[in-house]
Design a protein around this motif. Sequence first.
Motif, PDB file in Angstrom:
ATOM      1  N   CYS A   1     -30.161  -3.153 -71.902  1.00  0.00           N
ATOM      2  CA  CYS A   1     -29.351  -2.158 -72.588  1.00  0.00           C
ATOM      3  C   CYS A   1     -29.420  -0.795 -71.905  1.00  0.00           C
ATOM      4  N   SER A   2     -30.152  -0.690 -70.798  1.00  0.00           N
ATOM      5  CA  SER A   2     -30.269   0.569 -70.080  1.00  0.00           C
ATOM      6  C   SER A   2     -29.501   0.490 -68.776  1.00  0.00           C
ATOM      7  N   SER A   3     -28.904   1.599 -68.392  1.00  0.00           N
ATOM      8  CA  SER A   3     -28.215   1.677 -67.111  1.00  0.00           C
ATOM      9  C   SER A   3     -28.500   3.037 -66.500  1.00  0.00           C
ATOM     10  N   ILE A   4     -28.196   3.173 -65.216  1.00  0.00           N
ATOM     11  CA  ILE A   4     -28.459   4.398 -64.482  1.00  0.00           C
ATOM     12  C   ILE A   4     -27.145   4.980 -63.986  1.00  0.00           C
ATOM     13  N   VAL A   5     -26.966   6.284 -64.186  1.00  0.00           N
ATOM     14  CA  VAL A   5     -25.756   6.990 -63.771  1.00  0.00           C
ATOM     15  C   VAL A   5     -26.167   8.229 -62.986  1.00  0.00           C
ATOM     16  N   SER A   6     -25.432   8.547 -61.942  1.00  0.00           N
ATOM     17  CA  SER A   6     -25.655   9.763 -61.163  1.00  0.00           C
ATOM     18  C   SER A   6     -24.352  10.555 -61.085  1.00  0.00           C
ATOM     19  N   PRO A   7     -24.432  11.864 -60.877  1.00  0.00           N
ATOM     20  CA  PRO A   7     -23.204  12.656 -60.723  1.00  0.00           C
ATOM     21  C   PRO A   7     -22.339  12.141 -59.587  1.00  0.00           C
ATOM     22  N   VAL A   8     -21.038  12.280 -59.766  1.00  0.00           N
ATOM     23  CA  VAL A   8     -20.088  11.863 -58.731  1.00  0.00           C
ATOM     24  C   VAL A   8     -20.133  12.882 -57.588  1.00  0.00           C
ATOM     25  N   PRO A   9     -20.270  12.427 -56.336  1.00  0.00           N
ATOM     26  CA  PRO A   9     -20.293  13.371 -55.209  1.00  0.00           C
ATOM     27  C   PRO A   9     -18.997  14.168 -55.121  1.00  0.00           C
ATOM     28  N   HIS A  10     -19.101  15.411 -54.686  1.00  0.00           N
ATOM     29  CA  HIS A  10     -17.921  16.270 -54.587  1.00  0.00           C
ATOM     30  C   HIS A  10     -16.927  15.747 -53.564  1.00  0.00           C
ATOM     31  N   SER A  11     -17.382  14.935 -52.635  1.00  0.00           N
ATOM     32  CA  SER A  11     -16.484  14.399 -51.606  1.00  0.00           C
ATOM     33  C   SER A  11     -15.666  13.215 -52.124  1.00  0.00           C
ATOM     34  N   GLU A  12     -15.995  12.731 -53.316  1.00  0.00           N
ATOM     35  CA  GLU A  12     -15.336  11.540 -53.842  1.00  0.00           C
ATOM     36  C   GLU A  12     -14.233  11.924 -54.822  1.00  0.00           C
ATOM     37  N   LEU A  13     -13.055  11.361 -54.618  1.00  0.00           N
ATOM     38  CA  LEU A  13     -11.936  11.585 -55.533  1.00  0.00           C
ATOM     39  C   LEU A  13     -12.167  10.755 -56.790  1.00  0.00           C
ATOM     40  N   ILE A  14     -12.108  11.381 -57.947  1.00  0.00           N
ATOM     41  CA  ILE A  14     -12.414  10.667 -59.189  1.00  0.00           C
ATOM     42  C   ILE A  14     -11.250  10.770 -60.161  1.00  0.00           C
ATOM     43  N   THR A  15     -10.988   9.672 -60.845  1.00  0.00           N
ATOM     44  CA  THR A  15      -9.966   9.651 -61.887  1.00  0.00           C
ATOM     45  C   THR A  15     -10.540   8.940 -63.103  1.00  0.00           C
ATOM     46  N   THR A  16      -9.987   9.245 -64.262  1.00  0.00           N
ATOM     47  CA  THR A  16     -10.403   8.564 -65.486  1.00  0.00           C
ATOM     48  C   THR A  16      -9.559   7.314 -65.673  1.00  0.00           C
ATOM     49  N   ASP A  17     -10.004   6.451 -66.565  1.00  0.00           N
ATOM     50  CA  ASP A  17      -9.255   5.244 -66.913  1.00  0.00           C
ATOM     51  C   ASP A  17      -9.568   4.888 -68.357  1.00  0.00           C
ATOM     52  N   LYS A  18      -8.991   3.792 -68.845  1.00  0.00           N
ATOM     53  CA  LYS A  18      -9.162   3.442 -70.257  1.00  0.00           C
ATOM     54  C   LYS A  18     -10.588   3.043 -70.603  1.00  0.00           C
ATOM     55  N   ASN A  19     -11.411   2.764 -69.590  1.00  0.00           N
ATOM     56  CA  ASN A  19     -12.792   2.369 -69.823  1.00  0.00           C
ATOM     57  C   ASN A  19     -13.799   3.481 -69.538  1.00  0.00           C
ATOM     58  N   HIS A  20     -13.309   4.666 -69.133  1.00  0.00           N
ATOM     59  CA  HIS A  20     -14.217   5.753 -68.769  1.00  0.00           C
ATOM     60  C   HIS A  20     -13.604   7.114 -69.101  1.00  0.00           C
ATOM     61  N   GLY A  21     -14.491   8.071 -69.300  1.00  0.00           N
ATOM     62  CA  GLY A  21     -14.117   9.476 -69.369  1.00  0.00           C
ATOM     63  C   GLY A  21     -15.079  10.254 -68.493  1.00  0.00           C
ATOM     64  N   LEU A  22     -14.836  11.556 -68.360  1.00  0.00           N
ATOM     65  CA  LEU A  22     -15.696  12.393 -67.523  1.00  0.00           C
ATOM     66  C   LEU A  22     -16.483  13.382 -68.385  1.00  0.00           C
ATOM     67  N   LEU A  23     -17.719  13.598 -68.008  1.00  0.00           N
ATOM     68  CA  LEU A  23     -18.549  14.639 -68.600  1.00  0.00           C
ATOM     69  C   LEU A  23     -18.814  15.677 -67.524  1.00  0.00           C
ATOM     70  N   VAL A  24     -18.428  16.923 -67.783  1.00  0.00           N
ATOM     71  CA  VAL A  24     -18.548  17.970 -66.766  1.00  0.00           C
ATOM     72  C   VAL A  24     -19.366  19.133 -67.315  1.00  0.00           C
ATOM     73  N   GLY A  25     -20.069  19.794 -66.424  1.00  0.00           N
ATOM     74  CA  GLY A  25     -20.864  20.942 -66.828  1.00  0.00           C
ATOM     75  C   GLY A  25     -21.465  21.637 -65.627  1.00  0.00           C
ATOM     76  N   THR A  26     -22.148  22.732 -65.900  1.00  0.00           N
ATOM     77  CA  THR A  26     -22.833  23.501 -64.859  1.00  0.00           C
ATOM     78  C   THR A  26     -24.202  23.902 -65.382  1.00  0.00           C
ATOM     79  N   ILE A  27     -25.209  23.794 -64.531  1.00  0.00           N
ATOM     80  CA  ILE A  27     -26.581  24.145 -64.911  1.00  0.00           C
ATOM     81  C   ILE A  27     -27.099  25.236 -63.989  1.00  0.00           C
ATOM     82  N   HIS A  28     -27.705  26.262 -64.582  1.00  0.00           N
ATOM     83  CA  HIS A  28     -28.423  27.293 -63.816  1.00  0.00           C
ATOM     84  C   HIS A  28     -29.806  27.436 -64.444  1.00  0.00           C
TER      85      HIS A  28
END
Length: 202
Positions: free
Chosen positions: A25-52
């Motif tokens: 039931c556990s999975s691993i996710v990493s941020p999408v690299p800035h060099s990679e073109l990303i789009t959403t689909d019916k099975n995914h959404g995007l979570l965006v933010g900035t940390i300082h």
Amino acid sequence: MNYPILRRSMVLVGIMVSAHFAFGCSSIVSPVPHSELITTDKNHGLLVGTIHLTHARRSTPPDSKWSGEMKWWVEEQTSGSRILIKHLPLDGPFVLKLPPGSYRVTDITLTSVRGLWHTVLPTTFNIEPESCTALGTWELEMQTGFFTGWMTRHVSHEERITHDAIERAFGAEGCPTLVAPLESPVKSLVKLNFRTRGSYPH
């Protein structure tokens, strides 16, 4: 028939099956690299933010180097499934591609030479298909001693800037932006757990 041995065997099988489902039931996710073109689909959404993150030590241990990233354990509140989010920046933006659901962050970890610093900042958010959810800009201040400390979070939302940044960096043009309602300011205790083998996923 040797019933004690049979019972022990059945208990062992039960433990192995439970462990299989727990880890499954556990999975691993990493941020999408800035060099990679990303789009959403019916099975995914995007979570965006900035940390300082800024770090002020009450005293300075000689082995207090940081890894330069943080990890989040995130739980989907309906199914109970868990996601380990790795490689979140300590200074900069991030974009994560996640399945739809209602999530809460259950643990935030920063790695240092001495061990793992853990805290929990109240964080819940929804991911919808073909949409972007904005966590805003997190201004984090961490104060630590040898074993404990505090982390303070201030959150600001600049929806237009966030949306424009998504389009420029990831090509997610037209992605509707939702805003996660986060408590701000908030202050939480930080505790040091010394490193032991197998104490935390790598």
